[in-house]
Design a protein around this motif. Structure first.
Motif, PDB file in Angstrom:
ATOM      1  N   UNK A 206       2.936  -1.194  15.230  1.00 20.44           N
ATOM      2  CA  UNK A 206       2.873  -2.487  15.029  1.00 20.44           C
ATOM      3  C   UNK A 206       3.938  -2.890  14.173  1.00 20.44           C
ATOM      4  N   UNK A 207       4.096  -4.219  14.127  1.00 20.23           N
ATOM      5  CA  UNK A 207       5.203  -4.876  13.333  1.00 20.23           C
ATOM      6  C   UNK A 207       4.840  -5.005  11.880  1.00 20.23           C
ATOM      7  N   UNK A 208       3.804  -4.948  11.456  1.00 20.07           N
ATOM      8  CA  UNK A 208       3.400  -5.122   9.955  1.00 20.07           C
ATOM      9  C   UNK A 208       3.595  -3.553   9.285  1.00 20.07           C
ATOM     10  N   UNK A 209       3.233  -2.525   9.837  1.00 15.71           N
ATOM     11  CA  UNK A 209       3.285  -1.175   9.567  1.00 15.71           C
ATOM     12  C   UNK A 209       4.819  -0.545   9.628  1.00 15.71           C
ATOM     13  N   UNK A 210       5.670  -1.208  10.523  1.00 13.55           N
ATOM     14  CA  UNK A 210       6.925  -0.858  10.702  1.00 13.55           C
ATOM     15  C   UNK A 210       7.758  -1.508   9.628  1.00 13.55           C
ATOM     16  N   UNK A 211       7.432  -2.451   9.275  1.00 11.60           N
ATOM     17  CA  UNK A 211       8.135  -3.169   7.866  1.00 11.60           C
ATOM     18  C   UNK A 211       7.657  -2.399   6.652  1.00 11.60           C
ATOM     19  N   UNK A 325      -4.546  -7.033  -4.889  1.00  9.85           N
ATOM     20  CA  UNK A 325      -3.447  -7.673  -5.367  1.00  9.85           C
ATOM     21  C   UNK A 325      -2.092  -7.437  -4.460  1.00  9.85           C
ATOM     22  N   UNK A 326      -1.903  -6.084  -4.668  1.00  5.19           N
ATOM     23  CA  UNK A 326      -0.870  -5.460  -4.429  1.00  5.19           C
ATOM     24  C   UNK A 326      -0.835  -5.681  -2.781  1.00  5.19           C
ATOM     25  N   UNK A 327      -1.793  -5.476  -2.039  1.00  6.57           N
ATOM     26  CA  UNK A 327      -2.166  -5.381  -0.597  1.00  6.57           C
ATOM     27  C   UNK A 327      -2.001  -6.758  -0.246  1.00  6.57           C
ATOM     28  N   UNK A 328      -2.721  -7.614  -0.611  1.00  7.89           N
ATOM     29  CA  UNK A 328      -2.960  -9.045  -0.470  1.00  7.89           C
ATOM     30  C   UNK A 328      -1.315  -9.626  -0.509  1.00  7.89           C
ATOM     31  N   UNK A 329      -0.681  -9.416  -1.566  1.00 10.63           N
ATOM     32  CA  UNK A 329       0.684  -9.962  -1.707  1.00 10.63           C
ATOM     33  C   UNK A 329       1.611  -9.314  -0.630  1.00 10.63           C
ATOM     34  N   UNK A 330       1.580  -8.164  -0.557  1.00  3.50           N
ATOM     35  CA  UNK A 330       2.360  -7.481   0.498  1.00  3.50           C
ATOM     36  C   UNK A 330       2.267  -7.787   1.924  1.00  3.50           C
ATOM     37  N   UNK A 331       0.940  -8.102   2.324  1.00  3.55           N
ATOM     38  CA  UNK A 331       0.671  -8.637   3.724  1.00  3.55           C
ATOM     39  C   UNK A 331       1.456 -10.065   3.827  1.00  3.55           C
ATOM     40  N   UNK A 332       1.258 -10.921   3.001  1.00  6.35           N
ATOM     41  CA  UNK A 332       1.765 -12.282   2.854  1.00  6.35           C
ATOM     42  C   UNK A 332       3.216 -12.063   2.818  1.00  6.35           C
ATOM     43  N   UNK A 333       3.845 -11.498   2.099  1.00  2.00           N
ATOM     44  CA  UNK A 333       5.352 -11.267   1.785  1.00  2.00           C
ATOM     45  C   UNK A 333       5.790 -10.564   3.348  1.00  2.00           C
ATOM     46  N   UNK A 335       4.712 -11.075   6.360  1.00  2.00           N
ATOM     47  CA  UNK A 335       4.461 -12.173   7.269  1.00  2.00           C
ATOM     48  C   UNK A 335       5.730 -13.261   7.102  1.00  2.00           C
ATOM     49  N   UNK A 336       6.005 -13.559   5.699  1.00  4.43           N
ATOM     50  CA  UNK A 336       7.153 -14.296   5.439  1.00  4.43           C
ATOM     51  C   UNK A 336       8.444 -13.772   5.600  1.00  4.43           C
ATOM     52  N   UNK A 337       8.862 -12.521   5.670  1.00  5.21           N
ATOM     53  CA  UNK A 337       9.944 -11.714   5.944  1.00  5.21           C
ATOM     54  C   UNK A 337      10.293 -11.973   7.641  1.00  5.21           C
ATOM     55  N   UNK A 338       9.034 -11.883   7.981  1.00  2.50           N
ATOM     56  CA  UNK A 338       8.825 -11.807   9.812  1.00  2.50           C
ATOM     57  C   UNK A 338       9.377 -13.012  10.402  1.00  2.50           C
ATOM     58  N   UNK A 383       5.525 -19.303  -3.688  1.00  5.86           N
ATOM     59  CA  UNK A 383       6.857 -18.830  -3.989  1.00  5.86           C
ATOM     60  C   UNK A 383       7.911 -18.981  -2.571  1.00  5.86           C
ATOM     61  N   UNK A 384       7.391 -18.817  -1.673  1.00  3.17           N
ATOM     62  CA  UNK A 384       8.401 -19.006  -0.484  1.00  3.17           C
ATOM     63  C   UNK A 384       8.205 -20.350  -0.042  1.00  3.17           C
ATOM     64  N   UNK A 385       7.646 -21.546  -0.649  1.00  3.34           N
ATOM     65  CA  UNK A 385       7.709 -22.757  -0.330  1.00  3.34           C
ATOM     66  C   UNK A 385       6.644 -23.270   0.739  1.00  3.34           C
ATOM     67  N   UNK A 386       5.534 -22.420   0.830  1.00  2.00           N
ATOM     68  CA  UNK A 386       4.470 -23.227   2.072  1.00  2.00           C
ATOM     69  C   UNK A 386       3.252 -23.134   1.363  1.00  2.00           C
TER      70      UNK A 386
END
Length: 386
Positions: A206-211, A325-333, A335-338, A383-386
């Motif tokens: 899937x997209x998330x694990x691929x990133x 915290x690491x996992x929550x930040x990474x999931x959101x980050x 999503x922001x990259x995608x 941070x990403x403005x949303x």
């Protein structure tokens, strides 16, 4: 447990879920799918229901109910909605094994409910242990639940150490393909596109694990998972880059002996093993052809270019709220990259910045862990403005 193992698949329409359906279909009388759970992909869920004829299907997102009039399910299948239905299903006496394959932190609740009921859990959702490892292991000990790993690396470790005492293990080595940017220079990572990051050279996921595989954050999460899964000290866990993805894990023992687990890079093998353990049966995957294997390469990860590995070791050492915290930040980050709001090379530094600023607690409650997961995601949005 009944002779035919009755399986509930949480996340049946994802990549692991689809492979699990194939494993069950090929298992003869060994496995039976009694429940299929998906968030919103109703069309694929219906297709799986016609193929497997489970007792229940659960659609986690109740808002998709309006579209069901156009999709037909087998008449004998009971259709349920919402997270509460997931918890009810996994705790049913008609379920022997729960395969937890919902992506991300969203998979924690169903896994927790299964462990509360003392079930056998085939765990593909590594985030459950990353977010709440000490709480999950305490719960499993309390209820007598059993956790079998589905990640290929952790399945490899499990197979290598199954007859050994923990005191005999010197170190565990998890392998990583290195992703599509293994040979990129640091400055080149700033211009990586979504399309490039999704083009994994070995695995189809899937997209998330691929990133996550491209940033090596997936390996960071696996380090944390291995700490809890095998009750290891963080300094016992290492990572090696192995582009061929044939060796999935190596375990070195105190006498100098090393046992490695090798197989084709195909998730159906660890899935089948987790669902049927301690039995083995004929598998679906292509056998290794040693006449085709010319070399097996290994190299240390470059922690400057791929600092996620260093971050995973740090979080494994910290424990407490750090994983959530690491996992929550990474999931959101991710999503922001995608969605084009964050650059590829900003994902890991942003996660580290949020980890550094969070109010760390060594022994949090589950409620506090979930609060900080939400906080970390909000920090990324700000941070990403949303």
């Amino acid at each position: 447990m009944s002779e035919r193992r009755r399986v509930a698949i949480l996340g049946s329409t994802g990549s692991i879920g689809r492979s699990s359906v194939e494993v069950i279909q090929a298992s003869g009388d060994c496995l039976e799918a009694v429940a299929l759970v998906a968030r919103a992909d109703v069309a694929q869920l219906a297709e799986q229901a016609w193929a497997l004829r489970p007792k229940w299907v659960v659609i986690v997102d109740p808002e998709v109910a309006a579209g069901l009039c156009d999709i037909k399910f087998p008449p004998e299948v009971e259709i349920l909605f919402g997270a509460s239905a997931v918890n009810k299903i996994v705790q049913s006496s008609e379920v022997d094994v729960v395969l937890s394959a919902i992506v991300g932190r969203a998979g924690l609740e169903g896994t927790w409910a299964a462990l509360e009921a003392g079930k056998t859990v085939a765990l593909a959702n590594k985030e459950t242990l990353v977010v709440a490892g000490h709480l999950v292991k305490d719960l499993a000990r309390k209820t007598g639940a059993t956790i079998f790993p589905v990640d290929s690396e952790h399945s490899g470790v499990f197979q290598a150490i199954r007859c050994e005492g923990k005191e005999h293990i010197r170190r565990v080595i998890l392998t990583a393909s290195g992703g599509p940017f293994r040979t990129y220079r640091l400055e080149e990572l700033a211009s990586v596109t979504v399309e490039q990051a999704l083009a994994h050279p070995t695995w189809r996921m899937g997209k998330k694990i691929t990133i996550d595989s491209a940033t090596l954050m997936n390996k960071a999460l696996e380090i944390i998972e291995a700490r809890w899964l095998f009750d290891l000290r963080p300094e016992q866990i290492e990572v090696l880059i192995h582009p061929q993805s044939v060796v999935h894990a190596l375990v070195e023992f105190i006498d100098g002996s090393v046992i490695a687990q090798l197989s084709q890079p195909d998730m159906r093998l660890p899935i089948q093993l987790a669902l049927l353990w301690p039995k083995r049966r004929e598998g679906m995957i292509r056998r290794l052809d040693w006449s085709e294997i010319r070399k097996l390469e290994f190299e240390l990860p470059d922690l400057e270019r791929f600092s996620a590995v260093r971050l995973g070791i740090r979080v494994a050492e910290m424990g407490g709220t750090a994983g959530a915290v690491l996992n929550g930040a990474n999931e959101a980050a991710v999503d922001a990259f995608l969605s084009g709001r964050l650059k590829f090379d900003q994902i890991v530094p942003l996660c580290e910045s949020i980890l550094d600023r969070h109010p760390f607690e060594a022994y949090p409650s589950l409620e506090r862990v979930l609060e900080l997961d939400h906080w970390a995601r909000q920090e990324v949005f700000h941070w990403v403005g949303n």
